[in-house]
Motif scaffolding. Structure first.
Motif, mmCIF file in Angstrom:
data_model
loop_
_atom_site.group_PDB
_atom_site.id
_atom_site.type_symbol
_atom_site.label_atom_id
_atom_site.label_comp_id
_atom_site.label_asym_id
_atom_site.label_seq_id
_atom_site.Cartn_x
_atom_site.Cartn_y
_atom_site.Cartn_z
ATOM 1 N N HIS A 1 -8.828 -8.489 -5.116
ATOM 2 C CA HIS A 1 -8.293 -9.513 -4.267
ATOM 3 C C HIS A 1 -8.814 -11.146 -4.618
ATOM 4 O O HIS A 1 -8.490 -11.373 -5.753
ATOM 5 C CB HIS A 1 -8.282 -9.308 -2.755
ATOM 6 C CG HIS A 1 -7.269 -8.467 -2.184
ATOM 7 N ND1 HIS A 1 -7.634 -6.892 -2.229
ATOM 8 C CD2 HIS A 1 -6.089 -8.473 -1.556
ATOM 9 C CE1 HIS A 1 -6.536 -6.157 -1.838
ATOM 10 N NE2 HIS A 1 -5.463 -7.287 -1.350
ATOM 11 N N HIS B 1 5.106 -11.007 2.500
ATOM 12 C CA HIS B 1 3.595 -10.032 2.860
ATOM 13 C C HIS B 1 3.947 -9.542 4.210
ATOM 14 O O HIS B 1 2.915 -9.752 5.221
ATOM 15 C CB HIS B 1 2.615 -10.944 2.638
ATOM 16 C CG HIS B 1 1.390 -9.876 2.255
ATOM 17 N ND1 HIS B 1 0.664 -9.343 3.095
ATOM 18 C CD2 HIS B 1 0.920 -9.660 1.163
ATOM 19 C CE1 HIS B 1 -0.212 -8.734 2.658
ATOM 20 N NE2 HIS B 1 -0.297 -9.056 1.269
ATOM 21 N N ASP C 1 -3.945 -8.876 -6.235
ATOM 22 C CA ASP C 1 -2.861 -8.821 -5.067
ATOM 23 C C ASP C 1 -2.924 -10.246 -4.352
ATOM 24 O O ASP C 1 -4.013 -10.937 -4.386
ATOM 25 C CB ASP C 1 -2.932 -8.031 -3.918
ATOM 26 C CG ASP C 1 -2.704 -6.535 -4.414
ATOM 27 O OD1 ASP C 1 -2.575 -6.300 -5.725
ATOM 28 O OD2 ASP C 1 -2.947 -5.423 -3.592
HETATM 29 ZN ZN ZN Z 1 -1.337 -7.999 -0.313
#
Ligand code: ZN
Length: 669
Positions: free
Chosen positions: A220, A102, A51
């Protein structure tokens, strides 16, 4: 020894007359097929998802995955640099939509939601040049299993075939094959949070394999201490290395491919269009699904039972494109794309034998020799031989060909024939008796210049002798010299009878070949030649000189120049020019526009010397009294008078496309 590869001959099938009395054509389901739960019949599937487009993804994760041949899905927001995403897509990774800004989607207006999801999808596609098919909710907001979020999921579904949430996979229900029961479930896909504190991924592997299901892993930052959900590089590579251990069992796919396959399989159907041999030697099937074709075009892995009457499959195609397939336990295993054209198997109801034709000995033989033709032996095969397509009385795997013609064998196994490649056999003569022959590089040559003679005799055994007689005036005396090439020149003009006698081994049989070559004499009129790296062009003239015998000819600026050098009382009759190319005389056709020769005469009026010319062409430009289409006279009054024929256009025309050596020398011989 010559090995000739087999080729398969497809014979006309037995024509079947099928009377169809069908008012409503039913869709026939193909009997006994299965579509693999996952691609290549893998037991489960795992997608690695990343992500936020963090630099550690393209600096660390992608290189580590590339070296292992693994692919992942990278959810990006607004991209400042497209190049890494394009390169990643090129090697099989998926670039997917994580919204432009986002933001938490449930706090946005309908217009803002459209900007963040739908318009941003379009922008990514425009900027990157490839489709963006899946989505991931920032903070997971919008992907919950909660009806107040359904309008967000409906918006996502307009431009994406699936979306990943951040809801954790907590029990076996989330891993098993039926992880999505409704279409909406594909927009609420759960995930496993990967970070250093989460080291239980082996348990996830086990669940995916044991349930035959699916799981996504969410990463992440990688190797970025203090980064969100950070995972150290060596922990990350541990995960990758462990995935390599199970990748023959578990499909490591992008999120897009895994969900695309899963959704296609749910609605896919393999139906029969033509049963085997119903419409010729083929079997036609159709693979369909109920999904939009522009999104859902991942190949499905199919195992199709092969009916017993289908003994041989020659090829498989879908929509005209070759399909790879394997036969596993009487089933055909292949991958095909739904709604991508008919799947056509080219089939036979017999077994094609495996046959190679071997040819021993040369195929050009002398009688009474023969050529041994052989195809490999198998007691189950039956053999026939053909010469010029006429069946011969022969049924073994070996045949001796004694006559000229084209031979081939036909081999059958259970009635399924294969023709081996045909072999041409020719007879050169009686063994030991040569056929004398020779060639010369030219058949006409100038005196004192070389003609090359070379034997082209046939039906030889290698022990022959060669006796040459080059004729009167030749530079080589008659004698035994071998097959040549022989370089000969002649000191006298005229027709020369050149004779080659070849003696063979059978009772020392001679065969003789004669050929005439012509040797030209130029008298003293002079010859103009050149040494081009191409065709040999020659000019010369012939004349009967009454007076004024001494003159010179030269080429000056592509013009033929004739100069009297002594007498002012010259008279030439029947002055002619000839043009030769490789010793073949070409007529001077001045009516050909392309030649456009120009005659320039420089002369002063006089009555003491003249030459006559036969001029035939209106393109002649006459000066000093020359008339077109007339017998012309040039009066020459002093030794310095001259005329020129300008052949510039002729040269240009004849030699334009030939390799011309600009250093070629013209001279007088
Ligand atoms: Zn995100």
């Amino acid at each position: 020894m010559i090995i000739i590869k087999q080729y398969v001959s497809i014979f006309e099938p037995m024509k079947k007359i099928v009377v169809l009395l069908i008012f409503l054509a039913p869709v026939l389901s193909a009997q006994n097929y299965t579509i693999g739960n996952w691609y290549d019949f893998k037991k489960g599937a795992i997608s690695l998802t990343f992500d936020d487009g963090h630099p550690s993804h393209y600096n660390t994760a992608i290189p580590e995955m590339n070296t292992r041949g693994l692919v992942g899905t990278f959810y990006v927001n607004f991209l400042w640099n497209n190049s890494w995403a394009i390169e990643a897509n090129d090697v099989g990774h998926e670039i997917a939509n994580h919204t432009k800004s986002h933001d938490s989607l449930s706090y946005l207006s309908v217009g803002e939601l459209h900007d963040e999801v739908t318009a941003f999808n379009q922008k990514l596609e425009n900027d990157l040049g490839f489709p963006i098919r899946t989505f991931c909710y920032p903070y997971g907001n919008g992907g919950e299993s909660d009806s107040v979020m359904f309008y967000i999921q409906d918006t996502v579904a307009q431009t994406h075939l699936a979306a990943r949430s951040i809801a954790k996979a907590t029990d076996d229900e989330h891993y098993k094959y039926d992880f999505a029961l409704s279409e909406r479930d594909y927009y609420q896909i759960r995930t496993v949070h990967m970070r250093d504190s989460m080291r239980s991924y082996h348990e996830d592997f086990r669940k995916v394999i044991s349930t035959g299901g699916y799981m996504t892993y969410m990463f992440h930052t990688i190797g970025t201490p203090g980064g969100w959900d950070n995972m150290e590089v060596d922990h990350f590579t541990d995960v990758l290395d462990d995935l390599l251990l199970i990748k023959d069992t578990v499909w490591i796919a992008t999120f897009r491919d895994a969900i695309c396959y899963h959704r296609e399989r749910k609605t896919a159907n393999l139906t029969t269009v033509y049963a085997p041999f119903e419409n010729g030697n083929n079997w036609v099937l159709n693979l369909t699904d109920s999904l939009r074709d522009d999104w859902f075009n991942h190949p499905l892995s199919i195992k199709l039972e092969k009916p017993t009457e289908v003994v041989t499959i020659l090829s498989a195609k879908q929509g005209g494109i070759e399909l790879e397939y394997t036969i596993v336990n009487d089933s055909i295993v292949f991958n095909a794309i739904p709604d991508n054209g008919h799947i056509i198997f080219d089939i036979l109801n017999c077994e094609i034998p495996i046959v190679d034709l071997t040819v021993l000995d040369e195929t050009i033989i002398c009688t009474p020799d023969s050529v041994r033709l052989e195809v490999n032996y198998d007691s189950a095969y039956s053999y026939s031989w053909f010469k010029d397509s006429v069946k011969l009385e022969a049924d073994s795997n070996v045949f001796f060909a004694k006559d000229s013609g084209n031979y081939f064998s036909e081999v059958k196994l259970n009635g399924c024939p294969i023709n081996t490649a045909s072999v041409g056999v020719s007879i050169s003569g009686v063994c030991g008796v040569p056929n004398a022959n020779f060639e010369s590089d030219v058949t006409r040559q100038f005196k004192d210049e070389v003609i090359t003679f070379t034997s082209s005799s046939t039906n030889l055994q290698g022990t022959e002798t060669y006796y040459w007689d080059f004729g009167e005036g030749s530079s080589i005396e008659p004698g035994y010299y071998g097959p040549g090439p022989m370089e000969v020149s002649y000191s006298t003009p005229g027709e020369k009878d050149v004779k080659l006698t070849v003696t063979g081994s059978v009772s020392f049989t001679d065969t003789i070949k004669n050929k005439i070559v012509e040797i030209d004499d130029f008298n003293s009129c002079g010859i103009y030649k050149e040494d081009f790296n191409g065709p040999d062009f020659k000019f010369w003239h012939w004349c009967t000189c009454k007076y004024g015998y001494n003159y010179t000819m030269e080429f000056v600026n592509k013009a033929l120049r004739l100069n009297l050098t002594d007498s002012i009382y010259g008279e030439w009759d029947n002055f002619k020019l000839f043009f030769y190319e490789d010793s073949v005389m070409k007529p001077f056709d001045f009516s050909d526009d392309l030649y456009k020769p120009v005659l320039r005469v420089r002369a002063k009026a006089s009555d003491t010397c003249r030459a006559s010319f036969s001029l035939l062409d209106t393109n002649w430009v006459s000066t000093a009294g020359m008339k077109m289409n007339q017998i012309g006279y040039i009066d020459l009054t002093t030794k310095y008078q001259e005329f020129e024929l300008d052949f510039s256009n002729l040269f240009f025309y004849e030699w334009e496309n030939k390799v011309v050596d600009s250093t070629a020398v013209w001279g007088i011989s």
